[in-house]
Design a protein around this motif. Structure first.
Motif, PDB file in Angstrom:
ATOM      1  N   LEU A  51       7.533  -5.767  -8.064  1.00 43.37           N
ATOM      2  CA  LEU A  51       6.663  -6.022  -6.915  1.00 43.37           C
ATOM      3  C   LEU A  51       6.928  -4.945  -5.870  1.00 43.37           C
ATOM      4  O   LEU A  51       8.030  -4.851  -5.327  1.00 43.37           O
ATOM      5  CB  LEU A  51       6.931  -7.407  -6.323  1.00 43.37           C
ATOM      6  N   ALA A  52       5.930  -4.124  -5.605  1.00 43.83           N
ATOM      7  CA  ALA A  52       6.093  -3.032  -4.650  1.00 43.83           C
ATOM      8  C   ALA A  52       6.207  -3.570  -3.233  1.00 43.83           C
ATOM      9  O   ALA A  52       5.611  -4.607  -2.902  1.00 43.83           O
ATOM     10  CB  ALA A  52       4.913  -2.061  -4.745  1.00 43.83           C
ATOM     11  N   PRO A  53       6.939  -2.891  -2.349  1.00 38.68           N
ATOM     12  CA  PRO A  53       7.050  -3.314  -0.945  1.00 38.68           C
ATOM     13  C   PRO A  53       5.791  -2.949  -0.168  1.00 38.68           C
ATOM     14  O   PRO A  53       5.802  -2.095   0.728  1.00 38.68           O
ATOM     15  CB  PRO A  53       8.281  -2.538  -0.457  1.00 38.68           C
ATOM     16  N   ALA A  54       4.708  -3.595  -0.510  1.00 35.16           N
ATOM     17  CA  ALA A  54       3.399  -3.228   0.038  1.00 35.16           C
ATOM     18  C   ALA A  54       3.318  -3.439   1.543  1.00 35.16           C
ATOM     19  O   ALA A  54       2.662  -2.663   2.250  1.00 35.16           O
ATOM     20  CB  ALA A  54       2.301  -4.031  -0.669  1.00 35.16           C
ATOM     21  N   GLU A  55       3.957  -4.501   2.038  1.00 29.00           N
ATOM     22  CA  GLU A  55       3.918  -4.758   3.472  1.00 29.00           C
ATOM     23  C   GLU A  55       4.526  -3.592   4.255  1.00 29.00           C
ATOM     24  O   GLU A  55       3.956  -3.140   5.266  1.00 29.00           O
ATOM     25  CB  GLU A  55       4.663  -6.057   3.799  1.00 29.00           C
ATOM     26  N   GLU A  56       5.671  -3.107   3.787  1.00 26.79           N
ATOM     27  CA  GLU A  56       6.342  -1.995   4.468  1.00 26.79           C
ATOM     28  C   GLU A  56       5.545  -0.697   4.338  1.00 26.79           C
ATOM     29  O   GLU A  56       5.422   0.073   5.292  1.00 26.79           O
ATOM     30  CB  GLU A  56       7.747  -1.809   3.888  1.00 26.79           C
ATOM     31  N   ILE A  57       4.989  -0.459   3.153  1.00 25.66           N
ATOM     32  CA  ILE A  57       4.174   0.731   2.946  1.00 25.66           C
ATOM     33  C   ILE A  57       2.927   0.678   3.832  1.00 25.66           C
ATOM     34  O   ILE A  57       2.531   1.678   4.439  1.00 25.66           O
ATOM     35  CB  ILE A  57       3.794   0.863   1.457  1.00 25.66           C
ATOM     36  N   GLY A  58       2.314  -0.492   3.904  1.00 27.25           N
ATOM     37  CA  GLY A  58       1.132  -0.650   4.748  1.00 27.25           C
ATOM     38  C   GLY A  58       1.420  -0.395   6.211  1.00 27.25           C
ATOM     39  O   GLY A  58       0.606   0.216   6.919  1.00 27.25           O
ATOM     40  N   ALA A  59       2.576  -0.851   6.686  1.00 21.72           N
ATOM     41  CA  ALA A  59       2.945  -0.627   8.087  1.00 21.72           C
ATOM     42  C   ALA A  59       3.104   0.866   8.375  1.00 21.72           C
ATOM     43  O   ALA A  59       2.695   1.358   9.435  1.00 21.72           O
ATOM     44  CB  ALA A  59       4.233  -1.379   8.409  1.00 21.72           C
ATOM     45  N   ILE A  60       3.685   1.600   7.433  1.00 27.11           N
ATOM     46  CA  ILE A  60       3.853   3.039   7.605  1.00 27.11           C
ATOM     47  C   ILE A  60       2.497   3.732   7.611  1.00 27.11           C
ATOM     48  O   ILE A  60       2.243   4.640   8.421  1.00 27.11           O
ATOM     49  CB  ILE A  60       4.763   3.608   6.491  1.00 27.11           C
ATOM     50  N   ILE A 119      -3.369   6.419   8.108  1.00 33.15           N
ATOM     51  CA  ILE A 119      -3.766   6.811   6.758  1.00 33.15           C
ATOM     52  C   ILE A 119      -4.372   5.610   6.036  1.00 33.15           C
ATOM     53  O   ILE A 119      -3.855   4.494   6.118  1.00 33.15           O
ATOM     54  CB  ILE A 119      -2.546   7.327   5.962  1.00 33.15           C
ATOM     55  N   LEU A 120      -5.458   5.829   5.313  1.00 37.64           N
ATOM     56  CA  LEU A 120      -6.073   4.764   4.547  1.00 37.64           C
ATOM     57  C   LEU A 120      -5.111   4.243   3.481  1.00 37.64           C
ATOM     58  O   LEU A 120      -4.450   5.023   2.787  1.00 37.64           O
ATOM     59  CB  LEU A 120      -7.353   5.263   3.865  1.00 37.64           C
ATOM     60  N   PHE A 121      -5.072   2.922   3.339  1.00 37.83           N
ATOM     61  CA  PHE A 121      -4.169   2.279   2.385  1.00 37.83           C
ATOM     62  C   PHE A 121      -4.989   1.400   1.451  1.00 37.83           C
ATOM     63  O   PHE A 121      -5.596   0.417   1.874  1.00 37.83           O
ATOM     64  CB  PHE A 121      -3.125   1.453   3.136  1.00 37.83           C
ATOM     65  N   LEU A 122      -5.013   1.787   0.169  1.00 33.77           N
ATOM     66  CA  LEU A 122      -5.724   1.050  -0.871  1.00 33.77           C
ATOM     67  C   LEU A 122      -4.702   0.365  -1.769  1.00 33.77           C
ATOM     68  O   LEU A 122      -3.868   1.032  -2.385  1.00 33.77           O
ATOM     69  CB  LEU A 122      -6.600   2.013  -1.684  1.00 33.77           C
ATOM     70  N   GLU A 171      -3.631  -9.211   6.332  1.00 30.72           N
ATOM     71  CA  GLU A 171      -3.153  -8.820   7.662  1.00 30.72           C
ATOM     72  C   GLU A 171      -1.678  -8.419   7.605  1.00 30.72           C
ATOM     73  O   GLU A 171      -1.267  -7.429   8.203  1.00 30.72           O
ATOM     74  CB  GLU A 171      -3.366  -9.962   8.655  1.00 30.72           C
ATOM     75  N   LYS A 172      -0.883  -9.176   6.878  1.00 35.15           N
ATOM     76  CA  LYS A 172       0.532  -8.837   6.738  1.00 35.15           C
ATOM     77  C   LYS A 172       0.731  -7.591   5.880  1.00 35.15           C
ATOM     78  O   LYS A 172       1.674  -6.825   6.079  1.00 35.15           O
ATOM     79  CB  LYS A 172       1.302 -10.011   6.132  1.00 35.15           C
ATOM     80  N   LEU A 173      -0.164  -7.384   4.927  1.00 35.44           N
ATOM     81  CA  LEU A 173      -0.064  -6.227   4.054  1.00 35.44           C
ATOM     82  C   LEU A 173      -0.482  -4.935   4.747  1.00 35.44           C
ATOM     83  O   LEU A 173      -0.161  -3.848   4.282  1.00 35.44           O
ATOM     84  CB  LEU A 173      -0.934  -6.433   2.809  1.00 35.44           C
ATOM     85  N   ASN A 174      -1.232  -5.076   5.839  1.00 32.99           N
ATOM     86  CA  ASN A 174      -1.730  -3.903   6.564  1.00 32.99           C
ATOM     87  C   ASN A 174      -2.585  -2.995   5.674  1.00 32.99           C
ATOM     88  O   ASN A 174      -2.633  -1.774   5.877  1.00 32.99           O
ATOM     89  CB  ASN A 174      -0.571  -3.079   7.152  1.00 32.99           C
ATOM     90  N   CYS A 175      -3.237  -3.570   4.665  1.00 40.55           N
ATOM     91  CA  CYS A 175      -4.051  -2.747   3.780  1.00 40.55           C
ATOM     92  C   CYS A 175      -5.461  -2.608   4.338  1.00 40.55           C
ATOM     93  O   CYS A 175      -5.986  -3.511   4.992  1.00 40.55           O
ATOM     94  CB  CYS A 175      -4.086  -3.311   2.368  1.00 40.55           C
TER      95      CYS A 175
END
Length: 392
Positions: A167-176, A182-185, A200-204
């Motif tokens: 499971l990737a740390p998507a929440e942290e990546i999305g925040a960055i 930068i667009l996050f897909l 919303e928490k994923l910041n995607c």
């Protein structure tokens, strides 16, 4: 946390568990009886009154699919497009970006083949950078930050890969990504339906998903989420009279909501099945679903660790319901066929599915045992006993 009565109810709602031990949920889950009945009833009624006519009669119910999906992932209705599969959803987002020569994409090592092929196939030939893994097998966030430049157009992450429980740390990546503009897909093909998705928490900015996997919806369904603030920046690669309006001999207007990524025709029975599946998952409670899936997967990993002839290949600090393994002296196909003969459904992956990750691990292929919340501890025990008999 689910009780024994909850599990009994989920299994009573899933007739397929009477026929097979289904550990192929990352391929295509067993649908609930409610999903199957909704699709069959719609098809039968459509045959009696006509396709367009039934669409009109049940338009409110069909529209409800957007609300059900939005509620499940904490989005707004105007941010949801319903499409035929996850690839269509993902490409709808990817191809709509204003790509320029020299633009860069950052992805993760377990990225899915269809996504990476799209990077390679795009006419602008974007530069692709890959986030390295740290010693724990997770995406190295410090290294990720170092990869970002003024040319970084998109960060494209596979949330859960097809070839492991990572499971990737998507929440942290999305925040960055949000911090750098930068667009996050996020490819959530394997995570929607087993992990509590909150956009919303994923910041995607964009999220693609399928129906057939952990969401337990019919095959041939999927959806795309696009954050409303991002919608004006994206231009669909294809349009039709549903996604746009022909306003004059040389003019047209594209829709403002996410449905600009749809086209007119679609399987309305399956759309209704997708709604029922999303409602079922929401009512079950995604936090409890994730806890249950993680529990069953841990049981399998623990059992495999006790076998000298079986090796688990899942890495990372957070692991989900996909358990990847190999059996000494057996090909992945041989293991799959043996388990099928024992009444157990599994699947397998090879290098082409996740080239970067498989080659980094030195693997040619893996077997996947993919559990879901309706599976039982007894099924896990039966599976482990069957694998235990596969001695070299």
């Amino acid at each position: 946390m689910f009780t024994n009565n909850d599990i009994a109810r989920f299994r009573a709602d899933t007739d397929g568990v009477q026929n097979v031990i289904h550990f192929n949920n990352a391929g295509s889950s067993l649908p609930t009886n409610q999903v199957t009945q909704a699709v069959l009833d719609y098809i039968r009624e459509e045959a009696m009154v006509g396709g367009y006519e039934l669409h009109a009669l049940r338009s409110e119910e069909l529209e409800g699919a957007y609300s059900s999906i939005a509620r499940l992932i904490n989005a707004s209705v105007e941010e949801i497009a319903i499409v035929e599969n996850a690839t269509a959803a993902w490409n709808g987002a990817f191809q709509s970006i204003d790509w320029q020569e020299g633009d860069e994409i950052i992805c993760n090592q377990p990225d899915y083949a269809s996504n990476y092929l799209a990077y390679l196939h795009h006419p602008t030939k974007p530069i692709v950078k890959v986030i390295p893994n740290n010693d724990q097998g997770d995406e190295d966030l410090s290294a990720f930050k170092e990869l970002i430049t003024s040319k970084t157009k998109l960060v494209s992450i596979t949330h859960m890969p097809t070839n492991s429980g990572h499971l990737a740390p998507a929440e942290e990546i999305g925040a960055i990504c949000r911090e750098h503009g930068i667009l996050f897909l996020l490819d959530a093909c394997q995570s929607v339906g087993q992990y509590p998705i909150n956009v919303e928490k994923l910041n995607c900015d964009m999220l693609s998903a399928t129906g057939r996997k952990y969401l337990r919806a019919p095959r041939g369904t999927g959806f795309l989420y696009v954050r409303k603030e991002v919608l004006p920046k994206l231009t669909p690669y294809t349009i039709d009279l549903h996604s746009a309006t022909w306003t004059g001999k040389s003019s047209y207007e594209i829709r403002k909501d996410a449905r600009k990524f749809e086209n007119w025709e679609g399987n309305r029975a399956n759309q209704l099945g997708l709604k029922v599946a999303a409602d079922y998952a929401y009512q079950a409670g995604m936090d409890d679903v994730w806890q249950r899936v993680s529990h069953l997967a841990r049981l399998i990993r623990a059992g495999i660790q006790e076998m000298d002839h079986v090796t688990c290949h899942d890495i990372g600090t957070r692991l989900g319901g996909i358990v990847s393994f190999t059996v000494e002296g057996k090909t992945a196909s041989e293991v799959q066929q043996y388990l099928l003969s024992q009444g157990i459904n599994v699947s397998w992956n090879g290098v082409p599915n996740t080239y970067l990750d498989m080659t980094a691990k030195g693997l040619e292929e893996i077997v996947r045992a993919c559990v879901h919340y309706y599976n039982s501890e007894e099924e896990v025990e039966y599976f482990l006993n069957a694998i235990g008999r596969l001695v070299p």
